[in-house]
Design a protein around this motif. Sequence first.
Motif, mmCIF file in Angstrom:
data_model
loop_
_atom_site.group_PDB
_atom_site.id
_atom_site.type_symbol
_atom_site.label_atom_id
_atom_site.label_comp_id
_atom_site.label_asym_id
_atom_site.label_seq_id
_atom_site.Cartn_x
_atom_site.Cartn_y
_atom_site.Cartn_z
ATOM 1 N N HIS A 1 25.012 48.776 35.272
ATOM 2 C CA HIS A 1 24.285 48.275 36.332
ATOM 3 C C HIS A 1 23.166 47.299 35.724
ATOM 4 N N ARG A 2 23.301 46.957 34.335
ATOM 5 C CA ARG A 2 22.101 46.140 33.596
ATOM 6 C C ARG A 2 22.823 45.176 33.075
ATOM 7 N N THR A 3 24.380 44.909 33.267
ATOM 8 C CA THR A 3 24.999 44.075 32.492
ATOM 9 C C THR A 3 25.906 42.936 33.444
ATOM 10 N N ARG B 1 20.398 44.234 47.164
ATOM 11 C CA ARG B 1 20.458 45.559 46.043
ATOM 12 C C ARG B 1 21.323 45.024 45.035
ATOM 13 N N LEU B 2 20.766 45.094 43.595
ATOM 14 C CA LEU B 2 21.481 44.616 42.778
ATOM 15 C C LEU B 2 21.257 45.789 41.751
ATOM 16 N N ALA C 1 11.252 34.212 42.024
ATOM 17 C CA ALA C 1 12.780 34.222 42.264
ATOM 18 C C ALA C 1 13.119 35.478 42.339
ATOM 19 N N GLY C 2 14.370 35.637 43.123
ATOM 20 C CA GLY C 2 14.952 37.043 43.141
ATOM 21 C C GLY C 2 15.132 37.577 41.949
ATOM 22 N N LEU C 3 15.686 36.923 41.120
ATOM 23 C CA LEU C 3 15.810 37.221 39.639
ATOM 24 C C LEU C 3 15.595 36.139 38.856
ATOM 25 N N ARG D 1 36.912 46.927 36.352
ATOM 26 C CA ARG D 1 37.058 48.260 35.771
ATOM 27 C C ARG D 1 35.683 48.681 35.112
ATOM 28 N N LEU D 2 34.768 47.828 34.887
ATOM 29 C CA LEU D 2 33.565 48.218 34.091
ATOM 30 C C LEU D 2 32.422 48.234 34.989
ATOM 31 N N GLY D 3 32.631 47.977 36.169
ATOM 32 C CA GLY D 3 31.602 47.968 37.349
ATOM 33 C C GLY D 3 30.242 47.298 36.967
ATOM 34 N N LEU D 4 30.374 45.971 36.266
ATOM 35 C CA LEU D 4 29.241 45.417 35.973
ATOM 36 C C LEU D 4 28.377 44.850 37.166
ATOM 37 N N ALA D 5 27.168 44.558 36.912
ATOM 38 C CA ALA D 5 26.202 44.232 37.821
ATOM 39 C C ALA D 5 26.627 42.941 38.756
ATOM 40 N N TYR D 6 27.161 42.088 37.634
ATOM 41 C CA TYR D 6 27.442 40.921 38.496
ATOM 42 C C TYR D 6 28.275 39.888 37.647
#
Length: 357
Positions: free
Chosen positions: A219-221, A9-10, A49-51, A252-257
Amino acid sequence: MTSLFDSYRLGELTLPNRTVMAPMTRVRAAAGGLATPSMATYYAQRATAGLIVSEGVQPSLIGQSNPGTPGLHTDEQVAAWRQVTGAVHANGGRIFAQIMHGGRVSHPDTTGLRPVGPSAVAAVGDVFTPSGPRPAPVPRALETAEVPEHAHSYAAAARRAVDAGFDGVELHGANGYLISQFLSSNANLRTDRYGGPVAHRIRFAVEAAAATAEAVGAHRTGIRLSPAGTFWGVEETDVPELYAALLTELARLGLAYVHLEATAEEEVLVGLRRAWPGTLVMNPALPMGPKQAGRDEADHWLGLGADLISFGRGFLANPDLVERLRTGLPIAPADERTYYQGGDAGYLTYPAHQHTA
């Protein structure tokens, strides 16, 4: 043990496996930085590909590094990308756009503009131009008041990416391009709030990521980084401290990855895995290095705590790479002569594995 073929889950996406197609420059865009039908076919062929992370896409004309690369700063470019994202989604895939500002790694012959960078220090090496390789020019050092404009260009391109149908974006913070130049201790000689101590050198990266997360959602970044990398002559001092500080702020920004390249010692990279609380994408092979990553390298890094594994050259020459990794089929080599030559040869002509009776 975690398998490369487990789902993940990403953000709001469910990836069917943990493979990521790494961004790779292919210089197949049409005039005006427009995506083409061939690009749609290329990415759609690799939709298992998964992504997928796209090739680097410039957020502005002055951000363009190489001729023949696509952009996300005009309405026409957005419209052209929709054929690509539509084809990937029709084949069941997911795709992020990699947003890449070249900074000093550019040339007036390509853009008609003098490149900009943190300081008036030229990149090391020849840059690509429409008339062939040319020595990297000395960039114009950005004034302090100009820097936020370039940080926010990533966010503007991200909005256009989502409008074009991308599932998210990856900021190119690696390999000696603009974000990497600000992180560097020899490309960045500034004495203002964007240079000098670690807290200042990470500021541009954090501002670009924060603006993008605000624009399209954290969540998109994602962001790609190359700790201790020396591409285009950049050098970084205090690498563990620099990247630990950067990851603390990005967390702190909660980036996707965060997407790391294997440019530092494994001990350093494992330390960064511990410092980053979110999803880690690991590219186990040095970009353009002598060894291509395969299943063994993927399993090794999954065992060290990576969540997703990215493959570059493997996906270039093997549109069915996921199945080849799953079943132990041979991984076909890529023809380096066709990387940047344009056209469909060495682009759409790599076949899936042919089973024989």
